[in-house]
Design a protein around this motif. Structure first.
Motif, PDB file in Angstrom:
ATOM      1  N   ARG A 129      -5.531  10.256  -0.968  1.00  0.00           N
ATOM      2  CA  ARG A 129      -5.174   8.942  -1.519  1.00  0.00           C
ATOM      3  C   ARG A 129      -4.567   9.102  -2.907  1.00  0.00           C
ATOM      4  O   ARG A 129      -3.594   8.438  -3.250  1.00  0.00           O
ATOM      5  CB  ARG A 129      -6.398   8.038  -1.576  1.00  0.00           C
ATOM      6  N   GLU A 154      -2.049  -3.654  -6.407  1.00  0.00           N
ATOM      7  CA  GLU A 154      -2.245  -3.122  -5.056  1.00  0.00           C
ATOM      8  C   GLU A 154      -3.722  -2.873  -4.776  1.00  0.00           C
ATOM      9  O   GLU A 154      -4.206  -3.146  -3.673  1.00  0.00           O
ATOM     10  CB  GLU A 154      -1.445  -1.831  -4.873  1.00  0.00           C
ATOM     11  N   ASP A 155      -4.452  -2.369  -5.775  1.00  0.00           N
ATOM     12  CA  ASP A 155      -5.899  -2.172  -5.606  1.00  0.00           C
ATOM     13  C   ASP A 155      -6.593  -3.507  -5.375  1.00  0.00           C
ATOM     14  O   ASP A 155      -7.489  -3.618  -4.529  1.00  0.00           O
ATOM     15  CB  ASP A 155      -6.501  -1.474  -6.827  1.00  0.00           C
ATOM     16  N   ARG A 156      -6.185  -4.525  -6.114  1.00  0.00           N
ATOM     17  CA  ARG A 156      -6.794  -5.852  -5.962  1.00  0.00           C
ATOM     18  C   ARG A 156      -6.519  -6.426  -4.573  1.00  0.00           C
ATOM     19  O   ARG A 156      -7.397  -7.010  -3.947  1.00  0.00           O
ATOM     20  CB  ARG A 156      -6.269  -6.792  -7.050  1.00  0.00           C
ATOM     21  N   SER A 189      -6.026  -4.721  -1.871  1.00  0.00           N
ATOM     22  CA  SER A 189      -6.874  -3.977  -0.935  1.00  0.00           C
ATOM     23  C   SER A 189      -8.303  -4.499  -0.954  1.00  0.00           C
ATOM     24  O   SER A 189      -8.938  -4.653   0.096  1.00  0.00           O
ATOM     25  CB  SER A 189      -6.869  -2.481  -1.270  1.00  0.00           C
ATOM     26  N   GLU A 190      -8.815  -4.788  -2.163  1.00  0.00           N
ATOM     27  CA  GLU A 190     -10.168  -5.342  -2.277  1.00  0.00           C
ATOM     28  C   GLU A 190     -10.263  -6.690  -1.577  1.00  0.00           C
ATOM     29  O   GLU A 190     -11.229  -6.966  -0.852  1.00  0.00           O
ATOM     30  CB  GLU A 190     -10.552  -5.527  -3.751  1.00  0.00           C
ATOM     31  N   LEU A 191      -9.262  -7.544  -1.803  1.00  0.00           N
ATOM     32  CA  LEU A 191      -9.273  -8.877  -1.193  1.00  0.00           C
ATOM     33  C   LEU A 191      -9.122  -8.803   0.327  1.00  0.00           C
ATOM     34  O   LEU A 191      -9.758  -9.580   1.046  1.00  0.00           O
ATOM     35  CB  LEU A 191      -8.172  -9.744  -1.808  1.00  0.00           C
ATOM     36  N   GLU A 192      -8.303  -7.884   0.815  1.00  0.00           N
ATOM     37  CA  GLU A 192      -8.177  -7.722   2.264  1.00  0.00           C
ATOM     38  C   GLU A 192      -9.501  -7.289   2.878  1.00  0.00           C
ATOM     39  O   GLU A 192      -9.887  -7.778   3.944  1.00  0.00           O
ATOM     40  CB  GLU A 192      -7.084  -6.694   2.590  1.00  0.00           C
ATOM     41  N   ALA A 193     -10.207  -6.387   2.195  1.00  0.00           N
ATOM     42  CA  ALA A 193     -11.520  -5.954   2.690  1.00  0.00           C
ATOM     43  C   ALA A 193     -12.492  -7.130   2.695  1.00  0.00           C
ATOM     44  O   ALA A 193     -13.280  -7.294   3.638  1.00  0.00           O
ATOM     45  CB  ALA A 193     -12.058  -4.812   1.832  1.00  0.00           C
ATOM     46  N   ARG A 194     -12.442  -7.962   1.665  1.00  0.00           N
ATOM     47  CA  ARG A 194     -13.332  -9.135   1.587  1.00  0.00           C
ATOM     48  C   ARG A 194     -13.021 -10.131   2.702  1.00  0.00           C
ATOM     49  O   ARG A 194     -13.933 -10.693   3.314  1.00  0.00           O
ATOM     50  CB  ARG A 194     -13.204  -9.808   0.220  1.00  0.00           C
ATOM     51  N   GLU A 227     -14.452  -8.849   5.850  1.00  0.00           N
ATOM     52  CA  GLU A 227     -15.906  -9.037   5.809  1.00  0.00           C
ATOM     53  C   GLU A 227     -16.279 -10.484   6.130  1.00  0.00           C
ATOM     54  O   GLU A 227     -17.185 -10.736   6.930  1.00  0.00           O
ATOM     55  CB  GLU A 227     -16.395  -8.661   4.401  1.00  0.00           C
TER      56      GLU A 227
END
Length: 140
Positions: free
Chosen positions: A48, A76-78, A80-85, A88
Motif C-alpha cells: 500500500r 483519499e484516506d477519508r 476510504s474511511e467513509l466507504e468502510a463506515r 458497516e
C-alpha cells in the motif's frame, strides 16, 4: 501477505516505486508516506505504501505540489474511511431487517413530524403547488 503488511526495506520500496531511497526518506519526514518501523527503527514499507509512492510520483509529474499531494492523500484516506463506515452501516441495517421482519418504518411529515409506517407502505404525497414570492424592499 496483504497490502498493509510492512515487508519491504527502503531500497526495495524505492525500486518498486521508481524513486531514490532519499526521496522516500524525505516523504517520510514530510508525513506523506509513513512506513512502519522495526524494533531497530528501520523503515518497512507495505505494498500500500509503494502504491501511494507511485501515486505521489504521478501527482508530482502532473504538476501538483507537495502540499496539494498531502491534501489529496488525506482526502483519499477519508473517502476510504467513509466507504468502510457505509459498508458497516449497510451490514448492520441488513442484519436488523433480517432479525426484525415486519418492523415499522418511519418517515418525516410535511410539518417535520414523525410518521410511523408499516414496512412496504408509502406516505401520501402532497400535490399542492406552493408559490413563493420574495418580499419587495420596504415590505420588511
Amino acid at each position: 501477505m496483504d497490502r498493509a503488511s510492512p515487508v519491504f526495506v527502503i531500497s526495495v520500496a524505492a525500486e518498486l516505486a521508481g524513486m531514490h531511497p532519499q526521496t522516500l526518506r524525505q516523504y517520510d519526514r514530510l508525513g506523506l508516506v509513513s512506513p512502519r518501523r522495526t524494533a531497530g527503527r528501520s523503515r518497512r514499507y507495505s505494498m500500500r505504501d509503494v502504491e501511494q509512492l507511485r501515486e505521489i510520483a504521478q501527482l508530482s509529474a502532473d504538476g501538483v505540489g507537495l502540499e496539494g499531494i498531502r491534501r489529496v492523500l488525506g482526502l483519499e484516506d477519508r473517502v476510504s474511511e467513509l466507504e468502510a463506515r457505509v459498508r458497516e452501516l449497510e451490514s448492520a441495517l441488513a442484519d436488523e431487517m433480517l432479525n426484525r421482519p415486519g418492523r415499522r418504518v418511519f418517515a418525516a411529515g410535511t410539518e417535520g413530524e414523525v410518521i410511523t409506517l408499516r414496512a412496504g407502505t408509502r406516505t401520501r404525497r402532497e400535490t399542492a403547488v406552493v408559490v413563493w414570492r420574495p418580499l419587495e424592499r420596504g415590505d420588511d
